[in-house]
Motif scaffolding. Structure first.
Motif, PDB file in Angstrom:
ATOM      1  N   TRP A 106       0.573  -1.071   0.529  1.00 57.64           N
ATOM      2  CA  TRP A 106      -0.086  -0.386  -0.024  1.00 57.64           C
ATOM      3  C   TRP A 106       0.502   1.360   0.304  1.00 57.64           C
ATOM      4  O   TRP A 106       0.607   2.414  -0.970  1.00 57.64           O
ATOM      5  CB  TRP A 106      -0.984   0.071   1.442  1.00 57.64           C
ATOM      6  CG  TRP A 106      -2.360  -1.279   1.080  1.00 57.64           C
ATOM      7  CD1 TRP A 106      -2.618  -2.085   0.739  1.00 57.64           C
ATOM      8  CD2 TRP A 106      -3.307  -0.572   0.881  1.00 57.64           C
ATOM      9  NE1 TRP A 106      -3.313  -3.195   0.713  1.00 57.64           N
ATOM     10  CE2 TRP A 106      -4.118  -0.917   0.713  1.00 57.64           C
ATOM     11  CE3 TRP A 106      -4.245   0.759   0.692  1.00 57.64           C
ATOM     12  CZ2 TRP A 106      -5.433  -1.560   0.868  1.00 57.64           C
ATOM     13  CZ3 TRP A 106      -6.004   0.814   0.482  1.00 57.64           C
ATOM     14  CH2 TRP A 106      -6.076  -0.067   0.663  1.00 57.64           C
ATOM     15  N   LYS A 107       2.002   1.607   0.815  1.00 54.76           N
ATOM     16  CA  LYS A 107       2.659   2.602   1.136  1.00 54.76           C
ATOM     17  C   LYS A 107       2.871   2.634  -0.191  1.00 54.76           C
ATOM     18  O   LYS A 107       4.022   3.877  -0.687  1.00 54.76           O
ATOM     19  CB  LYS A 107       3.712   2.340   1.917  1.00 54.76           C
ATOM     20  CG  LYS A 107       4.637   3.520   2.146  1.00 54.76           C
ATOM     21  CD  LYS A 107       5.800   3.264   3.298  1.00 54.76           C
ATOM     22  CE  LYS A 107       6.699   4.261   3.815  1.00 54.76           C
ATOM     23  NZ  LYS A 107       7.947   4.285   4.436  1.00 54.76           N
ATOM     24  N   ALA A 117       5.261  12.110   1.461  1.00 53.46           N
ATOM     25  CA  ALA A 117       5.067  12.914   2.783  1.00 53.46           C
ATOM     26  C   ALA A 117       4.140  12.419   3.703  1.00 53.46           C
ATOM     27  O   ALA A 117       4.396  11.500   4.780  1.00 53.46           O
ATOM     28  CB  ALA A 117       5.547  14.016   2.531  1.00 53.46           C
ATOM     29  N   GLU A 118       3.131  11.981   3.073  1.00 54.79           N
ATOM     30  CA  GLU A 118       1.897  11.413   3.422  1.00 54.79           C
ATOM     31  C   GLU A 118       1.199  10.061   4.140  1.00 54.79           C
ATOM     32  O   GLU A 118       0.521   9.477   4.236  1.00 54.79           O
ATOM     33  CB  GLU A 118       1.031  12.398   3.023  1.00 54.79           C
ATOM     34  CG  GLU A 118       0.860  13.827   2.478  1.00 54.79           C
ATOM     35  CD  GLU A 118       1.311  13.927   1.170  1.00 54.79           C
ATOM     36  OE1 GLU A 118       1.544  16.034   1.659  1.00 54.79           O
ATOM     37  OE2 GLU A 118       1.895  13.181   0.849  1.00 54.79           O
ATOM     38  N   ALA A 119       2.381   9.236   3.115  1.00 55.29           N
ATOM     39  CA  ALA A 119       2.316   8.177   3.183  1.00 55.29           C
ATOM     40  C   ALA A 119       1.598   7.170   4.483  1.00 55.29           C
ATOM     41  O   ALA A 119       1.000   6.994   4.658  1.00 55.29           O
ATOM     42  CB  ALA A 119       3.309   6.648   2.193  1.00 55.29           C
ATOM     43  N   GLU A 120       2.650   7.415   5.316  1.00 52.14           N
ATOM     44  CA  GLU A 120       2.563   6.965   6.757  1.00 52.14           C
ATOM     45  C   GLU A 120       1.674   7.324   7.762  1.00 52.14           C
ATOM     46  O   GLU A 120       0.512   6.801   8.307  1.00 52.14           O
ATOM     47  CB  GLU A 120       3.748   7.627   7.419  1.00 52.14           C
ATOM     48  CG  GLU A 120       5.310   6.974   7.031  1.00 52.14           C
ATOM     49  CD  GLU A 120       5.309   5.506   7.687  1.00 52.14           C
ATOM     50  OE1 GLU A 120       4.591   4.910   8.157  1.00 52.14           O
ATOM     51  OE2 GLU A 120       5.986   5.151   7.073  1.00 52.14           O
ATOM     52  N   SER A 121       1.425   8.901   7.575  1.00 49.52           N
ATOM     53  CA  SER A 121      -0.505   9.566   7.865  1.00 49.52           C
ATOM     54  C   SER A 121      -1.104   8.360   7.578  1.00 49.52           C
ATOM     55  O   SER A 121      -2.245   8.748   8.290  1.00 49.52           O
ATOM     56  CB  SER A 121      -0.092  10.588   8.468  1.00 49.52           C
ATOM     57  OG  SER A 121      -0.104  11.608   6.625  1.00 49.52           O
ATOM     58  N   PHE A 180      -5.677   4.674  -7.108  1.00 44.82           N
ATOM     59  CA  PHE A 180      -4.630   3.382  -5.980  1.00 44.82           C
ATOM     60  C   PHE A 180      -5.781   2.528  -6.740  1.00 44.82           C
ATOM     61  O   PHE A 180      -4.707   1.586  -6.952  1.00 44.82           O
ATOM     62  CB  PHE A 180      -5.850   4.302  -4.994  1.00 44.82           C
ATOM     63  CG  PHE A 180      -4.869   3.266  -3.906  1.00 44.82           C
ATOM     64  CD1 PHE A 180      -3.426   3.506  -2.715  1.00 44.82           C
ATOM     65  CD2 PHE A 180      -5.362   1.778  -3.820  1.00 44.82           C
ATOM     66  CE1 PHE A 180      -3.011   2.864  -2.476  1.00 44.82           C
ATOM     67  CE2 PHE A 180      -4.565   0.755  -2.743  1.00 44.82           C
ATOM     68  CZ  PHE A 180      -3.235   1.208  -2.438  1.00 44.82           C
ATOM     69  N   VAL A 181      -6.398   2.007  -7.317  1.00 43.46           N
ATOM     70  CA  VAL A 181      -6.730   0.179  -7.480  1.00 43.46           C
ATOM     71  C   VAL A 181      -6.983   0.640  -8.926  1.00 43.46           C
ATOM     72  O   VAL A 181      -5.868  -0.417  -9.011  1.00 43.46           O
ATOM     73  CB  VAL A 181      -8.393   0.843  -7.780  1.00 43.46           C
ATOM     74  CG1 VAL A 181      -8.692  -0.446  -8.517  1.00 43.46           C
ATOM     75  CG2 VAL A 181      -9.277   0.774  -6.024  1.00 43.46           C
TER      76      VAL A 181
END
Length: 243
Positions: A106-107, A117-121, A180-181
């Motif tokens: 997913w990341k 920068a936003e992947a973790e959150s 994303f899909v």
């Protein structure tokens, strides 16, 4: 004389107040620190274990969550450093690694979409989340099932982890869920059934009597694994001592 007495009593009262003030504040401060300490431990545990259904605090609703929870409970009651403790740690690490692999997929897709920068959150989901907070509950459920049936981002054949409903809801708000899909279909296409059939174990054609005589005695296989682990530890110890 009267003025000096008043001055003496005023100073005495101030000293009394100063002495009592830390005693009144210290319990409050201690309880606050304990609360934040508990919250920090809870968040670390959730991030480490990646519970499939984070809202289930009992971890008993899903089979995979229940298995991991039971392993953790068994290890907590086992003597640290024993062979049983090491075997449980290996099993726990394996289950955690499966979940980390899914999160890494997913990341990777999120970073490919530009969310470096936003992947973790975006992937952070805790037990403080609630289904009532979902802005698009029906749409997120549909997308999650699509990822489950049309891609290989998930390893297991049972229902996909509920935690990713919250991730998809955030992506819907950002108008990035469909992208994303699409990326998931591209990078992690669904595995062909023919490959599964090829990789399936061949049918055992050995006579039943021979197969039973060659079958290891119950517990023998575990003893061999324990011996191998002990030998491996001894080799590591010897190599370090020779350095």
């Amino acid at each position: 004389m009267g003025a000096s007495l008043r001055h003496f009593f005023v100073r005495s009262c101030c000293f009394c107040c100063e002495d009592n003030e830390p005693e009144e504040k210290s319990p409050i401060l201690s309880e606050t620190l304990q609360y934040f300490n508990r919250e920090a431990k809870r968040r670390r545990a959730e991030e480490t274990n990646l519970w499939s259904e984070p809202l289930d605090k009992s971890h008993m609703e899903r089979d995979d969550d229940r298995d991991l929870y039971n392993l953790l409970q068994r290890r907590a009651k086992t003597r640290r450093g024993s062979q049983g403790y090491r075997r449980l740690s290996i099993d726990i690490h394996g289950k955690r690694q499966v979940r980390r692999d899914v999160q890494e997929r997913w990341k990777m897709i999120l970073e490919n979409l530009g969310f470096h920068a936003e992947a973790e959150s975006l992937l952070t989901v805790s037990s403080n989340c609630s289904y009532a907070s979902l802005r698009h509950p029906a749409a997120t459920r549909t997308l999650l099932n699509t990822l489950h049936h049309e891609t290989s981002v998930f390893d297991r054949k049972d229902a996909p982890p509920e935690r990713y409903l919250f991730v998809l809801d955030r992506l819907l708000i950002l108008d990035a869920a469909e992208d994303f899909v699409g990326k998931a279909r591209l990078y992690y296409p669904k595995e062909e059934e023919s490959q599964d059939e090829v990789e399936a174990e061949p049918e055992n054609t050995t006579p039943i009597l021979v197969a039973q005589t060659n079958r290891p005695i119950p517990g023998e296989e575990e003893e061999e694994l324990e011996d191998e682990s002990v030998e491996m530890d001894d080799d590591v110890f010897m190599s370090k001592s020779m350095e």
